[in-house]
Write an enzyme that holds these catalytic residues in place. Structure first.
Site: not given
Ligand code: PEP
Ligand code: MG
Length: 640
Positions: A289, A530, A554
């Protein structure tokens, strides 16, 4: 002594700020004041004790005053409790030459751009606790250290609050902490521990720990969030007792490069984003993140630098390249020249992309490909619009929860979502419901310890188990819907039943809003694909979903069984692996056959080298960090 019983009308009861205000009012009278509730009684001059009573709205309490001015005090305190707006704030003002060392680390450049600047080390201090019981002759010295700790922390907070440039969110955090740092009951209990032979640090952490535990055991998420505040204040007092203090990212000076082992989204939210020239962290990877946030703000960032990051602390100057992952400590003239050239190239590339920003990509058959932005806060909207985003394909609402010191209320969420919708109308804004879990803690939600948080209680799983958290978000989304074109999507869906249960909750929320006479609208409900389970269940899920959005971050980690945070398995965590590409193609096919839109919002959606393949699979919406929008539009233009 006089007393009076009263029904508490204060909105949401005596939680955080309303409780603090009540205590401030009680403290302004010389008489003793106590509060009786549910068979318990507490001094009304301690925020901690008052908050622990957990007084709810529309319940009865008894106020007892005794001593000088008791009548007046009783009258004012009862008046406060009877006022629904008591303790609520008017919205606060808006913020706001050594030898050159070559890069010797296999770090990962996760956010393009170069930076040359001074370092801002962010390494939180570790607290050492001396468990030794003190002899009678040592108690005075420990007491002095305890009192000095309170004085230092209070002085620091006063200084902090005097800073006019402080952002509203930070001011609220410091306010809450300052109140706790002045809490008489906690201070008295700590003194008692010291008198009993504990060292000052031990006394502070014992009492703070005990109080934090009590808050953690409460049923109200707002109240539980106070546990984090108490832990934070305990930590600050303990450090102050050792004459140390925590560094805080709010102090990052203009143009500095932050170096750290790791930075949480909550910590980064405290930093003045515009001041940050770059980031270097020991941990992290492309899709963690912190990397996503760095890209959203176009801050050059290098992650997975390893333990060597500590050795960068004494650098006078640091040069980093967020594309190649290079980090050069105290660069010499040649390096500076090379970095300056690279900086020039980045600028030139941005200028070349300018004409593509507002193009609407269309395939030969006329099909429009929506190129949208991923955002996490309202502050990111101007950059996304400027970049030419055709709406939002992923609004990560957990960032709101992580940046606030508490769970944002339904009203706050309604306002935030409404603003995002209005900003992008008539383009759609896809808001994702809360996606948090043990790996992304949020104040106010207690997560069990989990061996594998990524396989645990996160996303839709947590939300469905905790309707008191989920329903305010769903209600806020329904209330915000009329402000623009809202679509809502659910994270971490594995099974059809999760979608069905959410639909039931949404109907319930809409019925409640109608009964309450609150204006609201409707929205399309889709899901993120995902999990591998969602891939294999795609045909069934498509029957109940208005759209799919593939979360490749994910999906890749789950298909490949390769942790997205672990650079060691970074090579396996590859979206181009045929296993992942086949999964994506399967989802696109299932969506196409069911006649629903299939989009993508993981980091792969912003990959110029893959855009044509995704579009060929039938994906008609790609959502990415705003920095990629024009590049993807250019790549799609050359398809025709
Ligand atoms: C993902 O998993 O691709 C997604 C967009 O969600 P995050 O990165 O917030 O887990
Ligand atoms: Mg995700």
């Amino acid at each position: 002594m006089v007393e009076k019983s009263v029904i508490v009308r204060v909105k949401e009861g005596l939680h955080a700020r309303p409780a603090t205000r009540f205590v401030q009012l009680a403290k302004s009278f010389p008489c003793d004041v106590s509060l009786g509730y549910n068979g318990k009684s507490a001094s009304a001059k301690s925020s901690v004790k008052v908050m622990l009573l957990n007084v709810k709205e529309n319940t009865e309490v008894t106020v007892i005053t005794s001593g000088e001015g008791e009548e007046k005090a009783l009258q004012e305190l009862v008046g406060y409790l009877s006022d629904p707006l008591a303790g609520l704030d008017a919205p606060e003002a808006a913020p706001p030459s050594a030898p050159e060392q070559p890069a010797a680390h296999k770090a990962v450049g996760v956010s393009e751009g170069v930076a040359v600047g001074s370092v801002f080390p962010f390494f939180p201090e570790t607290i050492t606790i001396d468990e030794r019981r003190r002899a009678a002759s040592e108690i005075d010295a420990e007491m002095t250290a305890l009192v000095a700790a309170f004085d230092r922390v209070s002085a620091r907070m006063k200084l902090g609050l005097a800073d006019q440039s402080l952002a509203a969110g930070n001011r609220a955090i410091i306010h809450a902490l300052a109140e706790l740092a002045n809490d008489d009951a906690m201070r008295a209990d700590m003194m008692e521990e010291v008198r009993g032979g504990a060292g000052a640090v031990k006394a502070i952490l014992t009492v703070a720990g005990r109080n934090a535990e009590a808050f953690r055991g409460m049923d109200d998420p707002y109240q539980r969030a106070r546990a984090e505040d108490i832990d934070a204040i305990g930590r600050q007092l303990a450090l102050a007792a050792q004459d140390k203090h925590d560094i805080d990212l709010s102090a990052v000076p203009q143009g500095a490069i932050i170096i750290a082992n790791d930075i949480g989204a909550f910590e980064l939210a405290k930093a003045p984003i515009k001041n940050i020239a770059g980031l270097v962290c020991a941990k992290g990877a492309m899709t963690s993140h912190i990397a996503i946030i760095a890209r959203a703000h176009q801050i050059p960032a290098v992650l997975a630098y390893g333990d060597g990051v500590a050795a960068l602390r004494d650098a006078r100057l640091l040069a980093i390249d967020g594309k190649t992952g290079e980090v050069v400590k105290d660069p010499g003239t040649d390096t500076l020249k090379s970095f300056s050239e690279r900086g020039g190239a980045v600028k030139a590339e941005r200028a070349a992309l300018e004409p593509f920003k507002h193009v609407v990509p269309r395939l030969k058959d006329g099909q429009v490909i929506e190129v949208a932005a991923n955002i996490g806060t309202l502050e990111e909207i101007p950059a996304a619009l400027e970049a030419g985003a055709m709406g939002v394909g992923l609004f990560r609402t957990e960032l709101l929860y992580m940046a606030h010191r508490h769970l944002p209320s339904e009203d706050e969420q309604t306002e935030i979502y409404g603003k995002a919708l209005a900003a992008f109308a008539p383009h759609p804004v896809i808001i994702r419901t809360l996606d948090i879990g043990g790996d992304k803690p949020v104040a106010g939600i207690q997560f069990p310890h989990e061996e594998n948080p990524f396989l645990g209680w996160r996303g839709i799983r947590m939300c469905l188990d905790r309707p008191e958290i989920f329903k305010p978000q769903l209600r806020a989304l329904l209330r915000a819907a009329p402000k623009g074109k809202l679509k809502v999507m659910l994270p971490m869906i594995a099974d059809v039943s999760e979608l069905i249960r959410t639909k039931e909750l949404i109907s319930q929320c809409a019925a409640e809003l109608a009964a309450e006479g609150k204006a609201h609208g409707t929205f399309e409900l889709g899901i993120m694909v995902e999990t591998p389970a969602a891939v294999f269940n795609a045909a069934e899920l498509a029957k109940l979903s208005a759209f799919f959005s593939i979360g490749t971050n994910d999906l890749t980690q789950y298909v490949m069984a390769a942790d997205r945070m672990n650079a060691q398995v970074g090579a396996l965590n590859d979206v181009t692996n045929p296993a992942v590409m086949n999964a994506i193609a399967m989802v696109a096919k299932a969506g196409r056959e069911a006649g629903i839109m299939v989009g993508m919002c993981g980091e792969a959606a912003g990959r110029v080298d893959l855009a044509a393949r995704f579009v060929a699979m039938g994906i008609t919406e790609l959502s990415m960090n705003p920095g990629q929008v024009a590049k993807i539009k250019r790549a799609l233009a050359s398809l025709n």
